[in-house]
Design an enzyme around this catalytic site. Structure first.
Site, PDB file in Angstrom:
ATOM      1  CG  ASP A   1       6.907 -10.008 -12.268  1.00 49.96           C
ATOM      2  OD1 ASP A   1       7.935 -10.173 -13.237  1.00 49.96           O
ATOM      3  OD2 ASP A   1       7.855 -10.057 -11.270  1.00 49.96           O
TER       4      ASP A   1
ATOM      5  CB  SER B   1      13.669  -8.017  -8.266  1.00 49.27           C
ATOM      6  OG  SER B   1      12.516  -7.089  -9.251  1.00 49.27           O
TER       7      SER B   1
ATOM      8  CG  ASN C   1      17.170  -2.922  -8.737  1.00 49.80           C
ATOM      9  OD1 ASN C   1      16.829  -3.670  -7.546  1.00 49.80           O
ATOM     10  ND2 ASN C   1      17.110  -4.467  -9.650  1.00 49.80           N
TER      11      ASN C   1
END
Length: 376
Positions: free
Chosen positions: A133, A321, A256
């Site tokens: 990340d 996420s 998303n």
């Protein structure tokens, strides 16, 4: 021709002479991944690219490839060097986050998953989870065992999070209740920070590949990827396939894109070797923002999730996420019970709760661990 005209012409010629070399330097360049058949072919290719004036940014031995900066037309020269060479763009990858907050403070999300019912037997101790990340910041609720940064030309141990996304994800997996009593899915798990995205939440496919390589080579049990790209990549898929042959489980946020014209899953979640996770709210309603499709494996809670953040603080965030790390933490608990990789995945999917949704919007169902507590 008058003297004034002659002087003006000479000045013009001189200016053009000065400008032309600069224009030649401004050729269009691209950041590309070169894929070879094996490591020997990669080494051979690296040894020859200098003769074409090509800059090698870094090698990717995990997939027998390399990242190069190539000017327009140079890719054709490379094909003469190795006919089996595959060339693709080193595409951008981004965090998968949706700042949609619920109007009411939700119930404790971790409790909804049923994770606390397993804690009397295991809290994930001895199990490792890599957070690939934006890095992970220092926080009293997080126990970071190690990590690295894959950004730039070489690895560094500077995995500090200057965005906040990775720190939030890490807390969902393994917050240990250090100050405010906030607990993640597996509070005693060993967290590893892999900084593959920058302060803006973006990076390259090659950075993600190196993160996956780290997880596999270090024997990390679970790697969480709350990130994605709309571009399919043979290089990324090669890394994913290699990870699938190892003991490391890859978990990725679906994306998303649910409210866009193309609501399909992002990569790497779309690859069949990766456990892909979509989102529901705390009332088990499908999140409007969540990507969906036939490749979706599982759902978890992804709206208004409280977790750790920068400055030793806490924050609520929404997005797939936030759903993916719940699955990563759940797998850490199952591995803590002694399940091996394939069995842990099988049990996780078998115990998912079926919802009143089409299969492309739930996969096997909603993450649910409560029923497992009675089995041990």
């Amino acid at each position: 021709m008058s003297d004034d005209s002659l002087i003006a012409l000479l000045i013009l010629v001189a200016l053009l002479t000065l400008i032309q070399p600069k224009n030649r330097l401004k050729k269009k360049s691209s950041r590309l991944i070169l894929l070879t058949d094996d490591e020997q072919a990669m080494e051979s290719c690296c040894g020859h690219v200098d003769s074409f004036g090509i800059k090698v940014i870094k090698q990717l031995p995990f997939i027998s490839g390399m990242v190069c900066e190539i000017e327009e037309g140079q890719d054709q020269k490379l094909l003469t060097l190795n006919q089996s060479l595959r060339i693709e763009e080193d595409a951008k990858v981004y965090i998968v986050e949706e700042n949609i907050l619920a109007t009411a403070i939700p119930t404790d999300t971790i409790s909804l998953t049923g994770a606390p019912s397993l804690w009397p037997k295991t809290k994930g101790q001895g199990i490792s989870v890599a957070i690939i990340d934006t890095g992970v910041a220092e926080h009293p609720d997080l126990n970071i065992k190690g990590g690295l940064s894959t950004l730039g030309d070489v690895f560094t141990d500077d995995f500090f999070d200057d965005n906040g996304h990775g720190t939030h994800v890490a807390g969902i997996v393994g917050a240990n209740g250090g100050t405010r009593g906030l607990l993640g899915m597996a509070p005693e798990v060993d967290l590893y920070a892999v900084k593959a995205l920058d302060k803006n939440g973006s990076g390259y496919v090659s950075d993600i590949i190196e993160g996956i390589a780290f997880a596999v080579q270090e024997g990390i049990d679970v790697a969480n990827l709350s990130l994605g790209t709309g571009e399919s990549s043979e290089a990324l898929h090669r890394a994913v396939r290699k990870a699938a042959l190892s003991s490391t489980i890859l978990v990725a946020a679906a994306g998303n894109t649910g409210m866009t014209e193309n609501p399909e899953l992002l990569y790497p979640a779309k690859y069949p070797e990766v456990l892909s996770v979509g989102s529901v709210n705390n009332n088990e309603a499908f999140s409007r923002f969540s990507s969906y499709g036939s490749e979706l494996d599982l759902l978890a809670y992804g709206e208004n999730i409280l977790s750790t953040f920068l400055g030793k603080s806490y924050r609520r965030e929404s997005g797939t996420s936030m759903a993916a790390p719940q699955v990563s933490g759940a797998l850490a608990l199952l591995l803590g019970f002694g399940y091996r990789k394939k069995d842990a995945i099988r049990v996780l999917l078998k115990n998912a709760k079926r919802l009143s949704l089409p299969v492309e919007k739930q996969g096997r169902g909603l993450l649910s661990l409560a029923a497992l507590a009675n089995q041990y």
